[in-house]
Motif scaffolding. Structure first.
Motif, short mmCIF file in Angstrom:
data_model
loop_
_atom_site.label_atom_id
_atom_site.label_comp_id
_atom_site.label_asym_id
_atom_site.label_seq_id
_atom_site.Cartn_x
_atom_site.Cartn_y
_atom_site.Cartn_z
N ILE A 178 15.16 10.06 55.94
CA ILE A 178 13.77 10.42 55.62
C ILE A 178 12.86 10.12 56.82
N ALA A 179 13.05 8.97 57.45
CA ALA A 179 12.23 8.60 58.61
C ALA A 179 12.45 9.58 59.77
N ALA A 180 13.70 9.96 59.99
CA ALA A 180 14.00 10.91 61.06
C ALA A 180 13.39 12.28 60.75
N ALA A 181 13.47 12.71 59.50
CA ALA A 181 12.90 14.00 59.11
C ALA A 181 11.38 13.98 59.24
N ARG A 212 5.79 17.02 51.76
CA ARG A 212 6.87 16.90 50.76
C ARG A 212 7.74 15.70 51.06
N LEU A 213 8.00 15.46 52.35
CA LEU A 213 8.77 14.27 52.73
C LEU A 213 8.01 12.99 52.42
N GLN A 214 6.68 13.03 52.58
CA GLN A 214 5.87 11.87 52.24
C GLN A 214 5.99 11.53 50.75
N VAL A 215 6.08 12.55 49.92
CA VAL A 215 6.23 12.33 48.47
C VAL A 215 7.48 11.49 48.21
N ILE A 216 8.57 11.81 48.88
CA ILE A 216 9.81 11.05 48.71
C ILE A 216 9.65 9.65 49.31
N HIS A 217 9.06 9.58 50.48
CA HIS A 217 8.90 8.28 51.16
C HIS A 217 8.00 7.34 50.36
N LEU A 218 6.88 7.84 49.85
CA LEU A 218 5.97 6.97 49.08
C LEU A 218 6.62 6.48 47.80
N THR A 265 3.64 8.91 40.14
CA THR A 265 3.35 10.30 40.47
C THR A 265 1.86 10.54 40.67
N GLU A 266 1.02 9.91 39.86
CA GLU A 266 -0.43 10.10 40.00
C GLU A 266 -0.94 9.56 41.34
N ALA A 267 -0.46 8.41 41.75
CA ALA A 267 -0.88 7.81 43.02
C ALA A 267 -0.38 8.64 44.20
N ILE A 268 0.85 9.14 44.10
CA ILE A 268 1.40 9.99 45.17
C ILE A 268 0.62 11.30 45.24
N ALA A 269 0.28 11.85 44.08
CA ALA A 269 -0.49 13.10 44.05
C ALA A 269 -1.85 12.91 44.70
N ALA A 270 -2.50 11.78 44.43
CA ALA A 270 -3.81 11.50 45.03
C ALA A 270 -3.68 11.32 46.55
N ALA A 271 -2.59 10.71 46.99
CA ALA A 271 -2.41 10.44 48.42
C ALA A 271 -2.07 11.70 49.21
N THR A 272 -1.31 12.61 48.60
CA THR A 272 -0.85 13.79 49.33
C THR A 272 -1.68 15.03 49.07
N GLY A 273 -2.45 15.04 47.99
CA GLY A 273 -3.23 16.22 47.66
C GLY A 273 -2.48 17.21 46.78
N PHE A 274 -1.26 16.88 46.40
CA PHE A 274 -0.49 17.71 45.48
C PHE A 274 -0.88 17.38 44.05
N VAL A 285 4.48 16.93 42.35
CA VAL A 285 5.16 15.72 42.82
C VAL A 285 6.45 15.51 42.02
N LYS A 286 6.36 15.70 40.69
CA LYS A 286 7.56 15.58 39.84
C LYS A 286 8.59 16.65 40.21
N HIS A 287 8.11 17.84 40.53
CA HIS A 287 9.01 18.94 40.93
C HIS A 287 9.74 18.57 42.23
N ILE A 288 9.03 17.99 43.18
CA ILE A 288 9.65 17.58 44.45
C ILE A 288 10.69 16.49 44.20
N HIS A 289 10.36 15.54 43.35
CA HIS A 289 11.34 14.48 43.02
C HIS A 289 12.58 15.09 42.38
N SER A 290 12.38 16.00 41.46
CA SER A 290 13.50 16.65 40.78
C SER A 290 14.37 17.42 41.78
#
Length: 176
Positions: A15-18, A30-36, A44-53, A58-63
């Motif tokens: 993830i860090a390399a990507a 999208r990579l930030q969603v996984i990293h956070l 998911t709510e906090a990640i959504a607020a941080a990334t703007g998604f 965010v749940k779709h990216i995790h899935s």
């Protein structure tokens, strides 16, 4: 059990390399969603607020990450030629003889190309498919027409001799 509580197996180095190597903003987010989720254990709510998604995205990216791994998150996204009849290389091979014919100065008719395409594919197609194929490869319709097929040269000459004078007289407005 809902997806929210399912564990994700994350290779932190990958993830860090990507994150470091990507040049695409959407891919980076999208990579930030996984990293956070992995590094800070954010919801998911906090990640959504941080990334703007949205939270659903965010749940779709995790899935997608759980199902396909890093490859799913780094995908090119939506779009593409899902219903193609031939690959681009096959299309180029198909139109190569027609290109040679055009270079020789012959006039090409779409109907002939269309019949050859149907014969090549072994199925009926709409004519629009052939036009799309030609457009994809930079072809355009150039049809010089020096004279109208129903034109009368004698009537045109007569108009040149008399038509201008009559049209000038008729176009003048009466004075008030």
């Amino acid at each position: 059990m809902s997806n929210r509580y399912r564990a994700m197996v994350v290779d932190k180095a990958a993830i860090a390399a990507a994150l470091r190597d990507t040049k695409d903003v959407g891919e980076y987010k999208r990579l930030q969603v996984i990293h956070l989720r992995d590094a800070l254990s954010l919801g998911t709510e906090a990640i959504a607020a941080a990334t703007g998604f949205s939270a659903d995205y965010v749940k779709h990216i995790h899935s997608t990450f759980r199902r396909d791994g890093l490859r799913g998150v780094l995908s090119k996204g939506k779009g593409g030629r899902y219903h193609e009849h031939q690959s681009i290389e096959e299309e180029l091979a198909f139109i190569a003889p027609f290109i040679e014919e055009a270079k020789a100065g012959h006039v090409l008719e779409v109907s002939k190309i269309h019949r050859a395409l149907e014969e090549n594919l072994g199925k009926k197609l709409r004519v629009q498919n052939t036009y799309n194929l030609l457009h994809r490869h930079g072809w355009r319709k150039i049809a010089p027409r020096p004279q109208h097929p129903h034109g009368d040269p004698q009537a045109q000459e007569a108009f040149k001799k008399t038509g201008r004078r009559l049209s000038k007289k008729q176009s003048k407005k009466p004075k008030r």
